[in-house]
Design a protein around this motif. Structure first.
Motif, PDB file in Angstrom:
ATOM      1  N   PHE A  71      -7.568  11.887  -0.731  1.00 28.85           N
ATOM      2  CA  PHE A  71      -6.113  11.302  -1.151  1.00 28.85           C
ATOM      3  C   PHE A  71      -5.247  11.760   0.185  1.00 28.85           C
ATOM      4  O   PHE A  71      -4.970  10.668   1.192  1.00 28.85           O
ATOM      5  CB  PHE A  71      -5.614  12.026  -2.531  1.00 28.85           C
ATOM      6  N   GLN A  72      -5.464  12.897   0.767  1.00 29.58           N
ATOM      7  CA  GLN A  72      -4.732  13.082   1.711  1.00 29.58           C
ATOM      8  C   GLN A  72      -5.179  12.251   2.930  1.00 29.58           C
ATOM      9  O   GLN A  72      -4.907  11.316   4.153  1.00 29.58           O
ATOM     10  CB  GLN A  72      -4.781  14.688   2.321  1.00 29.58           C
ATOM     11  N   GLU A  97       0.393   9.055  -5.791  1.00 27.94           N
ATOM     12  CA  GLU A  97       0.904  10.522  -5.600  1.00 27.94           C
ATOM     13  C   GLU A  97       1.480  10.934  -6.829  1.00 27.94           C
ATOM     14  O   GLU A  97       1.773  12.382  -6.965  1.00 27.94           O
ATOM     15  CB  GLU A  97       1.852  11.009  -4.434  1.00 27.94           C
ATOM     16  N   HIS A 155      -4.501   5.308   6.094  1.00 30.45           N
ATOM     17  CA  HIS A 155      -3.143   4.369   6.131  1.00 30.45           C
ATOM     18  C   HIS A 155      -2.079   4.384   7.395  1.00 30.45           C
ATOM     19  O   HIS A 155      -1.752   3.627   8.095  1.00 30.45           O
ATOM     20  CB  HIS A 155      -2.719   4.375   4.718  1.00 30.45           C
ATOM     21  N   GLY A 156      -1.525   5.924   7.739  1.00 33.27           N
ATOM     22  CA  GLY A 156      -0.352   5.636   8.806  1.00 33.27           C
ATOM     23  C   GLY A 156      -1.442   5.304  10.269  1.00 33.27           C
ATOM     24  O   GLY A 156      -0.767   4.576  11.192  1.00 33.27           O
ATOM     25  N   ILE A 193       0.633   3.816  -2.472  1.00 32.28           N
ATOM     26  CA  ILE A 193       0.422   5.529  -2.223  1.00 32.28           C
ATOM     27  C   ILE A 193       0.681   5.895  -3.021  1.00 32.28           C
ATOM     28  O   ILE A 193       1.190   7.857  -3.407  1.00 32.28           O
ATOM     29  CB  ILE A 193       0.224   6.100  -1.021  1.00 32.28           C
ATOM     30  N   SER A 194       2.434   6.007  -2.869  1.00 34.00           N
ATOM     31  CA  SER A 194       3.645   7.023  -3.657  1.00 34.00           C
ATOM     32  C   SER A 194       3.495   6.826  -5.229  1.00 34.00           C
ATOM     33  O   SER A 194       3.288   7.908  -5.417  1.00 34.00           O
ATOM     34  CB  SER A 194       4.881   5.806  -3.547  1.00 34.00           C
ATOM     35  N   LYS A 221      -4.277   8.423   3.152  1.00 36.40           N
ATOM     36  CA  LYS A 221      -2.904   8.592   3.378  1.00 36.40           C
ATOM     37  C   LYS A 221      -2.673   8.932   5.197  1.00 36.40           C
ATOM     38  O   LYS A 221      -2.034   8.050   5.731  1.00 36.40           O
ATOM     39  CB  LYS A 221      -2.193   9.889   3.108  1.00 36.40           C
ATOM     40  N   ARG A 222      -4.225   9.510   5.806  1.00 36.78           N
ATOM     41  CA  ARG A 222      -4.030   9.865   7.177  1.00 36.78           C
ATOM     42  C   ARG A 222      -4.737   8.431   7.852  1.00 36.78           C
ATOM     43  O   ARG A 222      -4.069   7.995   8.766  1.00 36.78           O
ATOM     44  CB  ARG A 222      -4.749  10.397   7.579  1.00 36.78           C
ATOM     45  N   SER A 277       0.751  -1.063   0.053  1.00 38.34           N
ATOM     46  CA  SER A 277      -0.692  -0.096   0.058  1.00 38.34           C
ATOM     47  C   SER A 277       0.498   1.087  -0.644  1.00 38.34           C
ATOM     48  O   SER A 277       0.631   2.189  -0.662  1.00 38.34           O
ATOM     49  CB  SER A 277      -0.950   0.571   0.789  1.00 38.34           C
ATOM     50  N   ALA A 278       1.940   1.328   0.593  1.00 40.82           N
ATOM     51  CA  ALA A 278       3.135   2.167   0.332  1.00 40.82           C
ATOM     52  C   ALA A 278       3.433   2.566  -0.794  1.00 40.82           C
ATOM     53  O   ALA A 278       3.522   4.149  -1.415  1.00 40.82           O
ATOM     54  CB  ALA A 278       3.881   2.149   1.407  1.00 40.82           C
ATOM     55  N   CYS A 319     -10.841   5.112   0.062  1.00 40.24           N
ATOM     56  CA  CYS A 319     -10.614   4.739  -1.531  1.00 40.24           C
ATOM     57  C   CYS A 319     -12.041   5.169  -2.375  1.00 40.24           C
ATOM     58  O   CYS A 319     -11.777   6.081  -3.432  1.00 40.24           O
ATOM     59  CB  CYS A 319     -10.186   3.611  -1.512  1.00 40.24           C
TER      60      CYS A 319
END
Length: 151
Positions: free
Chosen positions: A116-117, A61, A123-124, A57-58, A120-121, A53-54, A97
């Motif tokens: 998308f932000q 981006e 995900h973290g 996400i990259s 990412k949040r 997933s990282a 998503c």
């Protein structure tokens, strides 16, 4: 050390993840696949999920920067991430998503960026919570079958 207390804490943490909507039934199904031959199966699957997933996400981006307003490309990348989320039961991430994909369908750049932000949040936060959960499980030692949180 009181292993039964650690197991109760882990069960409570898992229930909280369900109650807060971070996880769904699919996570229990992944845990059900653990056995004596692969006692850390769920943790290994989740670790692979976060690695993959990282990367996704990259990729998203980069696509947002390289391909402005290419909603089809953005949507295709997010579809991959959504599928990964579904496979481990990451329900809040999956939901975000889907919001992103809805914004793509509407051609809404600002909505995509905000969504998308949030992806990412989520995900973290999920990564942090699941790392804590698996750490607690390791401290508690091996148990029997995975349990479902009481709903």
């Amino acid at each position: 050390m009181d292993y039964s207390n650690l197991r109760r804490q882990a069960a409570s943490m898992k229930k909280s993840l369900f109650d807060q909507g971070y996880l769904d039934e699919q996570f229990c199904q992944v845990e059900d696949l653990q056995d004596e031959a692969s006692p850390n199966f769920a943790e290994e699957v989740v670790t692979l999920f976060f690695k993959d997933s990282a990367r996704l996400i990259s990729n998203i981006e980069q696509a947002l920067e390289k391909y402005p307003k290419d909603f089809n490309k953005w949507d295709a990348y997010m579809q991959q991430l959504k599928g990964s989320c579904s496979s481990i039961g990451a329900s809040r991430m999956k939901s975000e998503c889907m919001s992103f994909r809805d914004y793509c369908g509407q051609g809404n750049v600002e909505g995509c960026m905000k969504s998308f932000q949030k992806v990412k949040r989520e995900h973290g936060v999920l990564r942090q919570k699941l790392e804590s959960y698996f750490q607690l499980l390791q401290q508690a030692g091996p148990t029997g079958a995975a349990t479902r949180p009481a709903m």
